[in-house]
Design a protein around this motif. Structure first.
Motif, PDB file in Angstrom:
ATOM      1  N   LEU A 155      70.801  49.901  29.824  1.00  0.00           N
ATOM      2  CA  LEU A 155      70.798  49.118  28.589  1.00  0.00           C
ATOM      3  C   LEU A 155      71.551  47.912  27.619  1.00  0.00           C
ATOM      4  O   LEU A 155      71.033  47.165  27.361  1.00  0.00           O
ATOM      5  CB  LEU A 155      70.409  51.101  27.170  1.00  0.00           C
ATOM      6  CG  LEU A 155      69.188  51.521  27.895  1.00  0.00           C
ATOM      7  CD1 LEU A 155      69.868  52.631  26.645  1.00  0.00           C
ATOM      8  CD2 LEU A 155      67.925  50.933  27.405  1.00  0.00           C
ATOM      9  N   LYS A 156      73.026  48.536  27.721  1.00  0.00           N
ATOM     10  CA  LYS A 156      73.964  47.454  27.380  1.00  0.00           C
ATOM     11  C   LYS A 156      74.370  46.497  28.453  1.00  0.00           C
ATOM     12  O   LYS A 156      73.228  45.079  27.709  1.00  0.00           O
ATOM     13  CB  LYS A 156      75.443  48.277  27.721  1.00  0.00           C
ATOM     14  CG  LYS A 156      75.322  48.931  26.337  1.00  0.00           C
ATOM     15  CD  LYS A 156      77.355  49.928  26.492  1.00  0.00           C
ATOM     16  CE  LYS A 156      77.534  50.963  25.535  1.00  0.00           C
ATOM     17  NZ  LYS A 156      78.963  50.573  25.466  1.00  0.00           N
ATOM     18  N   SER A 157      73.494  46.321  29.832  1.00  0.00           N
ATOM     19  CA  SER A 157      73.647  45.102  30.780  1.00  0.00           C
ATOM     20  C   SER A 157      72.324  44.581  29.824  1.00  0.00           C
ATOM     21  O   SER A 157      71.663  42.991  30.061  1.00  0.00           O
ATOM     22  CB  SER A 157      73.728  45.616  31.832  1.00  0.00           C
ATOM     23  OG  SER A 157      72.902  44.982  32.235  1.00  0.00           O
ATOM     24  N   VAL A 158      70.964  45.227  30.067  1.00  0.00           N
ATOM     25  CA  VAL A 158      69.544  45.337  29.366  1.00  0.00           C
ATOM     26  C   VAL A 158      69.661  44.206  28.317  1.00  0.00           C
ATOM     27  O   VAL A 158      69.224  43.313  28.335  1.00  0.00           O
ATOM     28  CB  VAL A 158      68.835  46.276  29.244  1.00  0.00           C
ATOM     29  CG1 VAL A 158      67.676  45.735  29.282  1.00  0.00           C
ATOM     30  CG2 VAL A 158      68.890  46.837  30.690  1.00  0.00           C
ATOM     31  N   ASN A 159      70.640  44.779  27.894  1.00  0.00           N
ATOM     32  CA  ASN A 159      70.409  44.304  25.795  1.00  0.00           C
ATOM     33  C   ASN A 159      71.455  42.533  26.042  1.00  0.00           C
ATOM     34  O   ASN A 159      71.425  42.104  25.705  1.00  0.00           O
ATOM     35  CB  ASN A 159      71.336  45.437  24.626  1.00  0.00           C
ATOM     36  CG  ASN A 159      70.540  46.085  24.878  1.00  0.00           C
ATOM     37  OD1 ASN A 159      69.273  46.020  24.394  1.00  0.00           O
ATOM     38  ND2 ASN A 159      71.093  47.633  24.073  1.00  0.00           N
ATOM     39  N   LEU A 160      72.587  42.761  26.829  1.00  0.00           N
ATOM     40  CA  LEU A 160      73.609  41.719  27.159  1.00  0.00           C
ATOM     41  C   LEU A 160      72.253  40.192  27.822  1.00  0.00           C
ATOM     42  O   LEU A 160      72.174  38.832  27.231  1.00  0.00           O
ATOM     43  CB  LEU A 160      74.429  41.958  28.029  1.00  0.00           C
ATOM     44  CG  LEU A 160      75.643  42.532  27.214  1.00  0.00           C
ATOM     45  CD1 LEU A 160      76.658  43.241  28.605  1.00  0.00           C
ATOM     46  CD2 LEU A 160      75.942  41.765  26.539  1.00  0.00           C
ATOM     47  N   GLU A 161      71.594  40.590  28.640  1.00  0.00           N
ATOM     48  CA  GLU A 161      71.137  39.692  29.313  1.00  0.00           C
ATOM     49  C   GLU A 161      69.763  39.200  27.891  1.00  0.00           C
ATOM     50  O   GLU A 161      68.902  38.013  27.977  1.00  0.00           O
ATOM     51  CB  GLU A 161      70.066  40.765  30.960  1.00  0.00           C
ATOM     52  CG  GLU A 161      70.706  40.806  31.442  1.00  0.00           C
ATOM     53  CD  GLU A 161      70.232  41.858  32.876  1.00  0.00           C
ATOM     54  OE1 GLU A 161      68.655  42.216  32.760  1.00  0.00           O
ATOM     55  OE2 GLU A 161      70.862  41.916  34.231  1.00  0.00           O
ATOM     56  N   ARG A 162      69.001  40.684  27.968  1.00  0.00           N
ATOM     57  CA  ARG A 162      67.625  40.019  26.307  1.00  0.00           C
ATOM     58  C   ARG A 162      68.291  39.578  25.492  1.00  0.00           C
ATOM     59  O   ARG A 162      67.690  37.789  25.426  1.00  0.00           O
ATOM     60  CB  ARG A 162      67.225  41.635  26.303  1.00  0.00           C
ATOM     61  CG  ARG A 162      65.920  41.261  24.484  1.00  0.00           C
ATOM     62  CD  ARG A 162      66.745  42.560  24.056  1.00  0.00           C
ATOM     63  NE  ARG A 162      67.994  42.187  23.099  1.00  0.00           N
ATOM     64  CZ  ARG A 162      68.148  43.382  22.372  1.00  0.00           C
ATOM     65  NH1 ARG A 162      67.558  44.279  22.071  1.00  0.00           N
ATOM     66  NH2 ARG A 162      69.062  43.144  21.141  1.00  0.00           N
TER      67      ARG A 162
END
Length: 413
Positions: A155-162
């Motif tokens: 999720l953190k990775s997805v959030n960073l990408e987002r």
């Protein structure tokens, strides 16, 4: 002795649900109840007069004697096996966990020990099952925690990408917005420029055309004064148009970065005298310029022509926007690093709402719209001064006048 009171003890023993074993001081079993017989798998006959050790697993025989002797010395009721597990041994050899409580008895001068025994096999099984369940649960919790940790990382990775994507979109939107804003400003500048050209060029050109036509009518010698008047008009108008064209060229050079500054060392008095001399030709009736005459020791290493341009613009504006019989003050001070120029007038001043835009290109305050001007002079001056490490600022009050201040390094870098 104990058997003589057997009937009494039997009544008592059988009323107890726990197993009861009674031994004498020599650890011989002298009494038991049905619960203990069922628990250990012996008959009452097999138990009576047998050594207590038959009920204790062989691995505990070595220490049992010492524990029993210690108990007989103190003769206090207590639980056996404090801090450790206890086990009993059945007739068939199976070992099972027990709890045992020791109680000393005195009967007709003889000492006996009554032991209450509880089979805790079911409890131990439940404890073991609970332990296994807890272990399994902890393992599952650990697995779930690891899984959740991985999900959180994802999720953190997805959030960073987002967030990165959002940032890119915002940057793109800002670029589009800035481009649209610049395009709008450019269109506004074009409109102002066309309006400026049509007004500022048309008026002088009309004057030049009129004077040229009138010149042809004054052919007689005695009409020379009239000819000179129109020649001067033509000369002034051409000079004005030439200055406007020079301003446009300066803007183009400043925007394209093609402006080359020529740095030299010069006396300030030379520049001031040149500015005042040219400005005197623009003075209205009764106007006067006060300027410092004690600046012969002041010198600078700067672009002399740019400084002259800046001072001329401010002094000429002070004259243009002031009425007759007013004074323009020029004050100059210098320290080891900077030179400060102050140009003060008693003119019409700048309206408060227009002051924030006074250095914008083509901007003119609402109270000078009927006065000839292009609105680009201050913009050019500010750009030149900032390029040379200087600043320009002002204080102004409508109908009372203005003070423009230039601060410039003595030595340009």
């Amino acid at each position: 002795m104990f058997q003589n009171n057997g009937r009494v003890f039997n009544v008592l023993f059988e009323a107890v649900s726990e197993g009861v074993i009674v031994v004498d001081k020599n650890q011989k079993i002298v009494g038991s109840n049905k619960s203990s017989e069922n628990m250990f798998g012996y008959t009452k006959k097999e138990l009576l007069n047998s050594d207590l050790s038959i009920l204790i697993p062989k691995t505990y025989h070595a220490n049992h004697g010492a524990h029993f002797e210690g108990f007989m010395k103190n003769k206090e009721s207590r639980k056996m096996g404090r801090g450790r597990d206890l086990y009993g041994s059945r007739k068939d050899g199976t070992i099972f966990p027990v709890e045992a409580g020791l109680n000393p008895l005195e009967i007709e001068g003889e000492t006996f020990v009554m032991t209450l025994v509880i089979d805790i096999s079911i409890r131990k099984k439940q404890e073991l099952e609970l332990l296994e369940l807890n272990t399994e649960l902890e393992k599952k919790v650990e697995q779930r925690t690891d899984a959740l940790s991985n999900i959180v990382k994802e999720l953190k990775s997805v959030n960073l990408e987002r967030d990165e994507e959002i940032k890119k979109r915002i940057d793109a939107q800002n670029k589009i917005s800035n481009a649209l804003k610049k395009e709008k400003e450019l269109n506004e500048l074009k409109t102002k420029f066309l309006s400026l050209v049509s007004h500022e060029f048309k008026t002088p050109l009309s004057g030049i055309l009129t004077s040229s036509m009138l010149l042809s009518k004054y052919k007689l010698t005695e009409q020379q004064e009239r000819r000179d008047k129109h020649i001067k008009t033509i000369s002034d108008k051409v000079h004005y148009l030439n200055n406007i064209l020079n301003d446009f060229l300066s803007i183009e050079k400043l925007e394209t970065g093609k402006m080359n500054y020529k740095l030299t060392t010069f006396k300030l008095s030379k520049v001031v005298n040149e500015v005042v001399y040219n400005a005197n030709m623009l003075l209205k009736d009764g106007q006067k310029i006060n300027y410092p005459e004690n600046i012969d020791d002041y010198s600078m290493h700067q672009d002399e022509k740019i400084l002259e341009l800046a001072l001329s613009n401010l002094v000429n504006n002070a004259i243009k926007y002031s009425s007759e019989n007013t004074i323009v003050d020029i004050n100059i001070s210098q320290d080891e690093t900077y030179t400060t120029f102050k140009i003060k007038d008693n003119g019409m001043g700048i309206p408060l709402k227009d002051q924030k835009s006074i250095f914008n290109r083509y901007f003119r305050a609402e109270n000078v719209l009927l006065v000839q001007g292009t609105g680009i002079g201050l913009n050019i001056v500010k750009s030149h001064l900032e390029n040379l490490g200087g600043t320009i600022s002002f204080l102004s009050e409508e109908n009372k006048g203005s003070i423009f201040t230039i601060v410039l390094k003595n030595k340009a870098e």
